[in-house]
Design an enzyme around this catalytic site. Structure first.
Site, mmCIF file in Angstrom:
data_model
loop_
_atom_site.group_PDB
_atom_site.id
_atom_site.type_symbol
_atom_site.label_atom_id
_atom_site.label_comp_id
_atom_site.label_asym_id
_atom_site.label_seq_id
_atom_site.Cartn_x
_atom_site.Cartn_y
_atom_site.Cartn_z
ATOM 1 N N LEU A 82 0.647 -1.301 -0.023
ATOM 2 C CA LEU A 82 0.109 0.022 -0.038
ATOM 3 C C LEU A 82 0.790 1.134 0.056
ATOM 4 O O LEU A 82 0.614 2.381 0.594
ATOM 5 C CB LEU A 82 -1.050 0.040 1.095
ATOM 6 C CG LEU A 82 -2.050 -1.143 1.419
ATOM 7 C CD1 LEU A 82 -3.014 -1.045 2.415
ATOM 8 C CD2 LEU A 82 -2.766 -1.442 0.203
ATOM 9 N N CYS A 121 -6.161 -6.421 1.854
ATOM 10 C CA CYS A 121 -4.552 -6.326 1.369
ATOM 11 C C CYS A 121 -3.924 -7.474 2.127
ATOM 12 O O CYS A 121 -3.816 -7.357 3.331
ATOM 13 C CB CYS A 121 -4.133 -4.888 1.633
ATOM 14 S SG CYS A 121 -2.258 -4.893 0.958
ATOM 15 N N THR A 151 -6.077 -10.014 -4.211
ATOM 16 C CA THR A 151 -5.416 -11.283 -4.503
ATOM 17 C C THR A 151 -5.426 -12.224 -3.306
ATOM 18 O O THR A 151 -5.928 -11.975 -2.335
ATOM 19 C CB THR A 151 -3.985 -10.625 -4.406
ATOM 20 O OG1 THR A 151 -3.743 -9.855 -3.317
ATOM 21 C CG2 THR A 151 -3.700 -9.618 -5.793
ATOM 22 N N GLY A 199 -7.576 -11.711 -12.986
ATOM 23 C CA GLY A 199 -7.164 -12.319 -14.407
ATOM 24 C C GLY A 199 -8.004 -11.556 -15.619
ATOM 25 O O GLY A 199 -7.710 -12.533 -16.529
HETATM 26 C C1 LIG Z 1 0.806 -4.469 -8.298
HETATM 27 C C2 LIG Z 1 -0.339 -4.808 -7.691
HETATM 28 C C3 LIG Z 1 -0.844 -3.821 -6.772
HETATM 29 C C4 LIG Z 1 -2.144 -3.714 -6.192
HETATM 30 N N1 LIG Z 1 -2.514 -2.737 -5.100
HETATM 31 C C5 LIG Z 1 -3.652 -2.652 -4.659
HETATM 32 C C6 LIG Z 1 -4.248 -1.678 -3.889
HETATM 33 O O1 LIG Z 1 -3.406 -0.749 -3.529
HETATM 34 N N2 LIG Z 1 -5.423 -1.830 -3.262
HETATM 35 C C7 LIG Z 1 -6.361 -2.845 -3.699
HETATM 36 O O2 LIG Z 1 -7.420 -2.932 -3.130
HETATM 37 N N3 LIG Z 1 -5.827 -3.951 -4.526
HETATM 38 C C8 LIG Z 1 -4.706 -3.843 -5.109
HETATM 39 N N4 LIG Z 1 -4.257 -4.688 -6.006
HETATM 40 C C9 LIG Z 1 -5.240 -5.863 -6.183
HETATM 41 C C10 LIG Z 1 -5.959 -5.482 -7.742
HETATM 42 O O3 LIG Z 1 -6.794 -4.472 -7.361
HETATM 43 C C11 LIG Z 1 -7.040 -6.835 -7.910
HETATM 44 O O4 LIG Z 1 -8.084 -6.819 -7.078
HETATM 45 C C12 LIG Z 1 -6.195 -7.991 -8.060
HETATM 46 O O5 LIG Z 1 -4.759 -7.703 -8.614
HETATM 47 C C13 LIG Z 1 -6.990 -8.938 -9.020
HETATM 48 O O6 LIG Z 1 -7.158 -8.608 -10.338
HETATM 49 P P1 LIG Z 1 -5.810 -8.820 -11.581
HETATM 50 O O7 LIG Z 1 -5.987 -10.417 -11.335
HETATM 51 O O8 LIG Z 1 -6.791 -8.360 -12.682
HETATM 52 O O9 LIG Z 1 -4.743 -8.073 -11.136
HETATM 53 C C14 LIG Z 1 -2.957 -4.638 -6.587
HETATM 54 C C15 LIG Z 1 -2.410 -5.747 -7.595
HETATM 55 C C16 LIG Z 1 -1.440 -5.651 -7.903
HETATM 56 C C17 LIG Z 1 -0.974 -6.723 -8.969
#
Ligand SMILES: Cc1cc2nc3c(=O)[nH]c(=O)nc-3n(C[C@H](O)[C@H](O)[C@H](O)COP(=O)(O)O)c2cc1C
Length: 329
Positions: free
Chosen positions: A90, A148, A211, A262
């Site tokens: 964060l 988180c 995640t 994803g």
């Molecule tokens: C590099 C990175 C930073 C992230 N930072 C945050 C964040 O600050 N706050 C949050 O709620 N989710 C954060 N996430 C989670 C994403 O918002 C998302 O929910 C998660 O990656 C699943 O989606 P995706 O598979 O399309 O990446 C982060 C994900 C990644 C990969």
């Protein structure tokens, strides 16, 4: 004399009618469902060379905390099969910087801004919501990060107590009439049960999923590949998990859902829309293909047109399981 005049071509008739992609959370209407997942789209204008922010349905910010955070030590991202691990922790410049430097920027963009927030201390949510509510002209909704995996205070581990989650949502609800969306992860426990709790506490929608905690090993050094040891797994590797939760939550509650997990292509986005997602957020995709949001937006429209679907509402939530055949038939 009109007899021999060549027939005028009706240009308007040739322009295909636009597919109605609108969706909503509470009273907030989005022109289309395509948005970006928190933390994966820079913090302000980093993507402007590849993405027209005004074409997006919404912009979701990286998590904002009251105080600035430096984040976790590096390395804090690594690639894994069909995904990535991150333990950014964060990192952000805090509420004051957001109000001074980011809000004026987003004030000039005609796309609803959803601000993602997290608290480290007991009354942080109250401070964040009061401050952001005062900027309602720009801040159109709040996404509450309850999930988180990479921080101690305010992270997923501290949220495993249901009274705590309930208190946070009630606090936020007490301070604003802006739409509020709770962001959950299977790491919290039973997502369906927690979804019910946050909705009863006053959330207007859910953001699914954050995640999943994972680990990657460097076999030469025999050390973890990211300094935090574990990180949040994202990308196509978690898509089936995200789909399952969006499907199950939508089966249980009639509430708006922002789906992430994803989504790389329009076909991926359609899977989520078919199981009931209202908005679809691209996260890891932005690192792989910086124009992914624009490609997905175009792709959804083309898919719908090819299928004769003129409004996304015709296909949203139409997922159905055929009746089971007995193996003896
Ligand atoms: C590099 C990175 C930073 C992230 N930072 C945050 C964040 O600050 N706050 C949050 O709620 N989710 C954060 N996430 C989670 C994403 O918002 C998302 O929910 C998660 O990656 C699943 O989606 P995706 O598979 O399309 O990446 C982060 C994900 C990644 C990969």
């Amino acid at each position: 004399m009109t007899m021999n005049r060549p027939k005028q071509k009706n240009k308007e008739a040739k322009t295909p009618a636009a597919v109605d992609m609108t969706c909503r959370i509470k009273d907030l209407v989005f022109k289309n469902p395509v948005t970006v997942a928190s933390g994966t789209f820079g913090t302000k204008d980093e993507y402007t060379s590849c993405v027209d922010y005004e074409k997006l349905g919404a912009v979701i910010t990286k998590t904002i905390t009251v105080k600035p955070r430096r984040g976790n030590p590096m390395p804090r991202i690594c690639e894994t099969p069909s995904g990535m691990l991150n333990a950014i922790g964060l990192q952000n410049k805090g509420l004051e910087d957001f109000i001074e430097n980011k809000i004026p920027y987003f004030a000039g963009i005609k796309t609803p801004l959803i601000v993602n927030i997290a608290g480290e201390e007991e009354n942080d949510f109250e401070i964040l919501v009061k401050a952001l509510h005062a900027h309602k002209k720009v801040v159109k909704a709040l996404e509450i990060n309850l999930s988180c995996p990479n921080v101690e205070a305010g992270g997923v581990s501290g949220m495993k107590k249901k009274e705590k989650i309930e208190k946070i949502i009630k606090t936020v609800r007490g301070e604003t009439d802006l739409p509020i969306v709770a962001k959950l992860s299977p790491e919290l426990g039973d997502v369906i049960e927690i979804a019910g709790e946050v909705l009863r506490a006053g959330a207007d929608g859910l953001s699914l999923i954050n995640t999943l905690k994972g680990l990657a090993v460097n076999i030469r050094t025999r050390q973890p590949r990211i300094a935090n040891v574990t990180g949040g797994l994202s990308g196509p590797a978690i898509r089936p998990v995200a789909l399952r939760y969006v499907y199950e939550v939508k089966k249980n509650y009639q509430v708006p859902v922002i789906a992430s997990g994803g989504i790389l292509t329009a076909d991926d986005a359609m899977e989520f829309i078919i199981v009931g997602a209202d908005l679809i957020a691209l996260g890891t995709a932005n690192f792989v293909n910086p124009t992914a949001t624009m490609d997905v937006l175009r792709g959804i429209e083309t898919f719908c047109r090819n299928q004769g679907i003129m409004s996304l509402s015709q296909i949203r939530g139409t997922f159905h399981v055929p009746p089971r055949q007995s193996c003896w038939q």
